[in-house]
Write a protein that holds these residues in place. Sequence first.
Motif, mmCIF file in Angstrom:
data_model
loop_
_atom_site.group_PDB
_atom_site.id
_atom_site.type_symbol
_atom_site.label_atom_id
_atom_site.label_comp_id
_atom_site.label_asym_id
_atom_site.label_seq_id
_atom_site.Cartn_x
_atom_site.Cartn_y
_atom_site.Cartn_z
ATOM 1 N N MET A 1 0.847 -1.171 0.000
ATOM 2 C CA MET A 1 0.000 0.000 0.000
ATOM 3 C C MET A 1 0.896 1.239 0.000
ATOM 4 S SD MET A 1 -2.625 1.055 2.964
ATOM 5 C CE MET A 1 -3.895 2.193 2.688
ATOM 6 N N VAL A 2 0.637 2.116 -0.934
ATOM 7 C CA VAL A 2 1.399 3.354 -1.047
ATOM 8 C C VAL A 2 0.688 4.420 -0.227
ATOM 9 C CG1 VAL A 2 2.192 5.145 -2.628
ATOM 10 C CG2 VAL A 2 2.224 2.751 -3.322
ATOM 11 N N ARG A 3 1.463 5.079 0.634
ATOM 12 C CA ARG A 3 0.897 6.134 1.458
ATOM 13 C C ARG A 3 1.282 7.480 0.860
ATOM 14 N NH1 ARG A 3 0.538 6.408 7.888
ATOM 15 N NH2 ARG A 3 -0.416 8.430 7.960
ATOM 16 N N LEU A 4 0.289 8.333 0.660
ATOM 17 C CA LEU A 4 0.551 9.650 0.102
ATOM 18 C C LEU A 4 1.280 10.518 1.116
ATOM 19 C CD1 LEU A 4 -2.907 10.317 -1.589
ATOM 20 C CD2 LEU A 4 -0.777 9.610 -2.683
ATOM 21 N N PRO A 5 2.110 11.436 0.646
ATOM 22 C CA PRO A 5 2.791 12.350 1.570
ATOM 23 C C PRO A 5 1.765 13.200 2.320
ATOM 24 C CG PRO A 5 3.693 12.536 -0.648
ATOM 25 C CD PRO A 5 2.477 11.656 -0.740
ATOM 26 N N LEU A 6 2.100 13.546 3.544
ATOM 27 C CA LEU A 6 1.199 14.377 4.342
ATOM 28 C C LEU A 6 1.220 15.809 3.826
ATOM 29 C CD1 LEU A 6 2.150 13.139 7.910
ATOM 30 C CD2 LEU A 6 0.171 12.473 6.543
ATOM 31 N N THR A 7 0.090 16.455 3.928
ATOM 32 C CA THR A 7 0.009 17.864 3.563
ATOM 33 C C THR A 7 0.605 18.695 4.704
ATOM 34 O OG1 THR A 7 -2.143 18.216 4.592
ATOM 35 C CG2 THR A 7 -2.139 17.434 2.289
ATOM 36 N N PRO A 8 0.985 19.920 4.425
ATOM 37 C CA PRO A 8 1.480 20.789 5.506
ATOM 38 C C PRO A 8 0.448 20.948 6.632
ATOM 39 C CG PRO A 8 2.069 21.722 3.395
ATOM 40 C CD PRO A 8 1.161 20.555 3.116
ATOM 41 N N ALA A 9 -0.823 20.986 6.290
ATOM 42 C CA ALA A 9 -1.871 21.114 7.314
ATOM 43 C C ALA A 9 -1.921 19.871 8.202
ATOM 44 C CB ALA A 9 -3.229 21.346 6.654
ATOM 45 N N GLU A 10 -1.744 18.691 7.619
ATOM 46 C CA GLU A 10 -1.728 17.461 8.413
ATOM 47 C C GLU A 10 -0.517 17.415 9.336
ATOM 48 O OE1 GLU A 10 -3.984 14.251 5.534
ATOM 49 O OE2 GLU A 10 -1.924 14.827 5.046
ATOM 50 N N VAL A 11 0.615 17.856 8.851
ATOM 51 C CA VAL A 11 1.826 17.900 9.684
ATOM 52 C C VAL A 11 1.615 18.859 10.848
ATOM 53 C CG1 VAL A 11 4.259 18.566 9.722
ATOM 54 C CG2 VAL A 11 3.362 17.231 7.798
ATOM 55 N N GLU A 12 1.071 20.036 10.559
ATOM 56 C CA GLU A 12 0.799 21.030 11.601
ATOM 57 C C GLU A 12 -0.189 20.485 12.637
ATOM 58 O OE1 GLU A 12 0.527 24.496 13.882
ATOM 59 O OE2 GLU A 12 2.008 23.963 12.364
ATOM 60 N N ARG A 13 -1.225 19.801 12.172
ATOM 61 C CA ARG A 13 -2.218 19.219 13.082
ATOM 62 C C ARG A 13 -1.566 18.168 13.974
ATOM 63 N NH1 ARG A 13 -6.397 18.637 9.659
ATOM 64 N NH2 ARG A 13 -5.678 16.621 8.949
ATOM 65 N N GLY A 14 -0.673 17.368 13.415
ATOM 66 C CA GLY A 14 0.037 16.369 14.207
ATOM 67 C C GLY A 14 0.931 17.006 15.258
ATOM 68 N N GLN A 15 1.568 18.119 14.912
ATOM 69 C CA GLN A 15 2.405 18.827 15.877
ATOM 70 C C GLN A 15 1.562 19.427 16.992
ATOM 71 O OE1 GLN A 15 4.454 21.457 13.192
ATOM 72 N NE2 GLN A 15 6.059 19.957 12.767
ATOM 73 N N ARG A 16 0.396 19.955 16.636
ATOM 74 C CA ARG A 16 -0.512 20.489 17.663
ATOM 75 C C ARG A 16 -0.989 19.389 18.600
ATOM 76 N NH1 ARG A 16 -4.870 24.215 14.561
ATOM 77 N NH2 ARG A 16 -3.393 25.486 13.413
ATOM 78 N N LEU A 17 -1.327 18.234 18.024
ATOM 79 C CA LEU A 17 -1.770 17.112 18.839
ATOM 80 C C LEU A 17 -0.675 16.701 19.809
ATOM 81 C CD1 LEU A 17 -3.740 14.836 19.580
ATOM 82 C CD2 LEU A 17 -2.754 13.508 17.687
ATOM 83 N N GLY A 18 0.534 16.567 19.317
ATOM 84 C CA GLY A 18 1.644 16.179 20.175
ATOM 85 C C GLY A 18 1.861 17.155 21.311
ATOM 86 N N ALA A 19 1.824 18.448 20.994
ATOM 87 C CA ALA A 19 2.014 19.474 22.026
ATOM 88 C C ALA A 19 0.893 19.427 23.054
ATOM 89 C CB ALA A 19 2.097 20.852 21.378
ATOM 90 N N LEU A 20 -0.317 19.222 22.590
ATOM 91 C CA LEU A 20 -1.467 19.135 23.498
ATOM 92 C C LEU A 20 -1.326 17.951 24.448
ATOM 93 C CD1 LEU A 20 -4.365 20.025 24.322
ATOM 94 C CD2 LEU A 20 -5.189 18.502 22.532
ATOM 95 N N LEU A 21 -0.936 16.808 23.914
ATOM 96 C CA LEU A 21 -0.776 15.616 24.758
ATOM 97 C C LEU A 21 0.368 15.789 25.752
ATOM 98 C CD1 LEU A 21 -1.379 12.763 22.161
ATOM 99 C CD2 LEU A 21 -2.987 13.715 23.828
ATOM 100 N N ARG A 22 1.465 16.399 25.319
ATOM 101 C CA ARG A 22 2.583 16.659 26.240
ATOM 102 C C ARG A 22 2.150 17.555 27.388
ATOM 103 N NH1 ARG A 22 5.390 17.383 21.633
ATOM 104 N NH2 ARG A 22 5.424 19.645 21.886
ATOM 105 N N ARG A 23 1.415 18.633 27.050
ATOM 106 C CA ARG A 23 0.934 19.544 28.101
ATOM 107 C C ARG A 23 0.001 18.818 29.058
ATOM 108 N NH1 ARG A 23 0.032 22.953 23.777
ATOM 109 N NH2 ARG A 23 -2.221 22.699 23.986
ATOM 110 N N ALA A 24 -0.900 18.015 28.516
ATOM 111 C CA ALA A 24 -1.872 17.307 29.353
ATOM 112 C C ALA A 24 -1.186 16.274 30.242
ATOM 113 C CB ALA A 24 -2.927 16.637 28.481
ATOM 114 N N ARG A 25 -0.138 15.664 29.733
ATOM 115 C CA ARG A 25 0.582 14.650 30.517
ATOM 116 C C ARG A 25 1.345 15.302 31.661
ATOM 117 N NH1 ARG A 25 5.578 12.461 30.045
ATOM 118 N NH2 ARG A 25 5.968 13.339 27.988
ATOM 119 N N GLY A 26 1.819 16.514 31.440
ATOM 120 C CA GLY A 26 2.518 17.246 32.493
ATOM 121 C C GLY A 26 3.704 16.473 33.036
#
Length: 95
Positions: A1-26
């Motif tokens: 299965m070929v996976r398409l490259p992520l769009t800049p918006a998807e990359v940004e959303r992933g970075q936001r998710l990661g930051a949110l989870l890090r903050r919540a984990r404290g």
Amino acid sequence: MVRLPLTPAEVERGQRLGALLRRARGERPMLATALDAGVSPETLRKIESGRVATPAFPTIAAITAVLGLSLDDVWAEISRPVEIEPADAGERLAS
């Protein structure tokens, strides 16, 4: 299965998710959080660092449950529209 490259918006959303989870984990240890969520510490680390920009829904549901986060709140936080300019936009304006 070929996976398409992520769009800049998807990359940004992933970075936001990661930051949110890090903050919540404290100060909670990553290992304990991952094990309580039923995911590997490596998976949690990759999500928090933004290296996995589009993690599976059950993975995020498990992590957010352990952290006491609402999926609705998480989605509202990470899905805000992002304005990303093409890499060469500045070059075009300068010429």
